[in-house]
Motif scaffolding. Structure first.
Motif, PDB file in Angstrom:
ATOM      1  N   PRO A 149       0.810  -1.227   0.000  1.00 52.22           N
ATOM      2  CA  PRO A 149       0.000   0.000   0.000  1.00 52.22           C
ATOM      3  C   PRO A 149       0.838   1.270   0.000  1.00 52.22           C
ATOM      4  N   ALA A 150       1.961   1.287   0.713  1.00 51.82           N
ATOM      5  CA  ALA A 150       2.774   2.507   0.804  1.00 51.82           C
ATOM      6  C   ALA A 150       3.507   2.813  -0.494  1.00 51.82           C
TER       7      ALA A 150
ATOM      8  N   ILE B   8      -2.530  -5.328   3.975  1.00 51.17           N
ATOM      9  CA  ILE B   8      -2.161  -4.112   4.710  1.00 51.17           C
ATOM     10  C   ILE B   8      -0.923  -4.431   5.533  1.00 51.17           C
TER      11      ILE B   8
ATOM     12  N   TYR C 157       3.350  -3.170   6.306  1.00 51.88           N
ATOM     13  CA  TYR C 157       4.379  -2.132   6.160  1.00 51.88           C
ATOM     14  C   TYR C 157       5.679  -2.608   6.805  1.00 51.88           C
TER      15      TYR C 157
ATOM     16  N   SER D   8       8.489   1.314   4.317  1.00 49.03           N
ATOM     17  CA  SER D   8       7.117   1.763   4.066  1.00 49.03           C
ATOM     18  C   SER D   8       6.669   2.778   5.107  1.00 49.03           C
TER      19      SER D   8
ATOM     20  N   ARG E  71       5.455   6.722   4.582  1.00 46.87           N
ATOM     21  CA  ARG E  71       4.251   7.353   5.131  1.00 46.87           C
ATOM     22  C   ARG E  71       4.608   8.610   5.919  1.00 46.87           C
TER      23      ARG E  71
ATOM     24  N   CYS F 224      -2.593   5.179   2.341  1.00 46.50           N
ATOM     25  CA  CYS F 224      -2.562   4.012   3.229  1.00 46.50           C
ATOM     26  C   CYS F 224      -3.768   3.986   4.160  1.00 46.50           C
TER      27      CYS F 224
ATOM     28  N   GLU G  68      -6.627   1.132   4.375  1.00 41.88           N
ATOM     29  CA  GLU G  68      -6.928   0.467   5.653  1.00 41.88           C
ATOM     30  C   GLU G  68      -8.422   0.504   5.949  1.00 41.88           C
TER      31      GLU G  68
END
Length: 476
Positions: free
Chosen positions: A197-198, A225, A227, A231, A235, A245, A249
């Motif tokens: 996601p990141a 999800i 990290y 990552s 963020r 992100c 989530e």
């Protein structure tokens, strides 16, 4: 250079990059006269032909571009294909300098077994945005579809595929687009990214909008999800990344809303093969599960998954359009350049000239083409947002003006504004104008008003030329 006339510049491409370069020239304090060339009959490039029809807020940028185009220093010469209708040698006779700001319309290849059976995102975008140079019909006969690529283009086509034709009928799409999309059989659309996601290249607004349709349910697997330290740093260092992100989530824990169409966002799945039957019809996409390596990158796990899909779209990037008469970087599909100054030759074996992060140690030492500059995607490739485009334009224009003041340029034989118009007339080129755009704009709005819509886009090239043609204006 002569002080008795304005600085004459040809800008090739009337999308945001070309218009921002024109704006920078006008704000420079120089007396300038700009001809903005466009191969399409209508202006605005990517904004007209690259933004999904259900994104009216994004198209609001046209209002800002309009203000620039309304300035008397600019003349639009549309329906002129530079490199064919008029060459660089022709331009050298009429202008002090040329800025190339052409875009990217072709799709990058997906280099996996069966990749030749995928559909290019750019071709689908060209279809639903009514670009007359693309297909006028599209068959969406698969109930399950895969989209490879986690950028905004991937989101756009996934959203359009997941919607019904009637949902899109309120937008500016013409009849041919509606006739194809009303027969859309897709019930599931799967979007795949090989990282987490990141590392997704979405923007928050586009990601949120996926869930605005009552017919679409966005599904994210909670196991995706994940990290690592790289990552988390991404963020922390980017508000946009953090927002993306957070939205993902929220999708992962959302209660199902029971919408008939499912749009799945898959992470840590790297495509390895497109499978087909004996007739070449897509039957499945095979992906390999990846995992984070601690630095924001991923490594393979060896775990394969077969997804039963009937179509696969690749949204893995565009290729900028190669320009005739100019050197070319065939690897990165850009004009080789340093700071927007186009080089006389392409990249060396050690790197790619003019591309951010280039390892080419000799780029600054190679000769430039006097009077030739590049900005936008033709300079850096199809990456970056509006801020990058403006920055590129400002740098290219600053270098152009410095060169001009130093006596570097074409030294045109016929720099008068009427001279190039006479050339176009002599070649029977039915060019379109800015005044003509206002006529076409009014025509499209009238078509939309008749159906209760803001606009209904004209797809026919001949019809666009008919409403947009006219004598070039004479500026005081």
């Amino acid at each position: 250079m002569s002080d008795n006339r304005p600085l004459r510049v040809a800008v090739i491409g009337s999308g945001p990059a070309g218009i921002y370069a024109s704006d920078a020239l006008m704000k420079s304090g120089k007396d300038v006269s700009i001809d903005l060339y466009e191969k399409m009959a209508a202006p605005f490039g990517l904004i007209r032909y690259g933004v999904a029809p259900d994104h009216p807020r994004i198209k609001g940028i046209i209002k800002a571009l309009h203000k620039v185009m309304d300035k008397p220093q600019i003349r639009l010469l549309g329906n002129v294909n530079v490199g064919e209708d008029i060459t660089l040698d022709d331009l050298k006779k009429h202008y002090d300098a040329v800025i190339y700001a052409t875009g990217a319309t072709d799709d990058r290849d997906l280099n996996i077994p069966g990749g030749e059976h995928t559909l290019g995102a750019g071709k689908f975008v060209g279809f639903y945005d009514a670009n007359p140079h693309f297909e006028d019909s599209w068959n969406v006969d698969a109930e399950a579809i895969a989209v490879i690529g986690v950028g905004n283009v991937g989101l756009d086509i996934a959203r359009v595929l997941a919607k019904t034709g009637d949902e899109l009928l309120v937008t500016e799409i013409p009849d041919n687009v509606y006739e194809s999309l009303k027969n859309n059989k897709a019930k599931e659309v799967h979007v795949f990214g090989r990282r987490g996601p990141a590392q997704a290249k979405f923007t928050p607004l586009e990601l949120k909008e996926l869930n605005h349709s009552d017919t679409i349910e966005v599904v994210v697997n909670p196991e995706d999800i994940d990290y690592d330290e790289g990552s988390e740093n991404a963020r922390h260092n980017s508000k946009i990344t953090d927002q993306v992100c957070t939205i993902l989530e929220n999708y992962a824990v959302a209660e199902p809303k029971g919408a008939p169409h499912k749009l799945y966002l898959h992470f840590f799945e790297s495509p390895v093969e497109v499978r087909t039957d004996d007739n070449g019809t897509v039957t499945a996409l095979v992906t390999e599960r990846t995992e984070l390596d601690g630095n924001g990158g991923v490594r393979s796990t060896g775990t394969l998954t077969e997804w039963n899909v009937g179509q696969v779209y690749r949204a893995v990037g565009y290729k900028s359009d190669q320009q005739n008469d100019l050197p070319w970087d065939g690897k990165e599909n850009v004009l080789p350049n340093v700071g927007g100054r186009v080089l006389t030759e392409g990249p060396t074996a050690d790197g790619i000239a003019g591309v951010p992060g280039s390892a080419d140690p000799e780029a600054e030492l190679r000769e430039t083409l006097p009077g030739v500059y590049a900005t936008g995607w033709i300079r850096r490739g199809p990456v970056g947002l509006i801020g990058n485009t403006k920055g590129d334009a400002n740098e290219a224009v600053a270098n152009l003006l410095a060169d001009y003041d130093a006596g570097i340029g074409f030294g045109p034989e016929a720099p008068g504004e009427d001279d190039v118009i006479e050339l176009l007339h002599s070649r029977d080129i039915d060019y379109t104008t800015w005044e003509g755009w206002y006529n076409l704009d009014a025509h499209e709005r009238s078509l939309g008003e008749a159906e209760g819509r803001e606009r209904k886009k004209v797809r026919s090239h001949e019809e666009m030329v008919h409403y947009s043609s006219g004598e070039a204006r004479v500026k005081a």
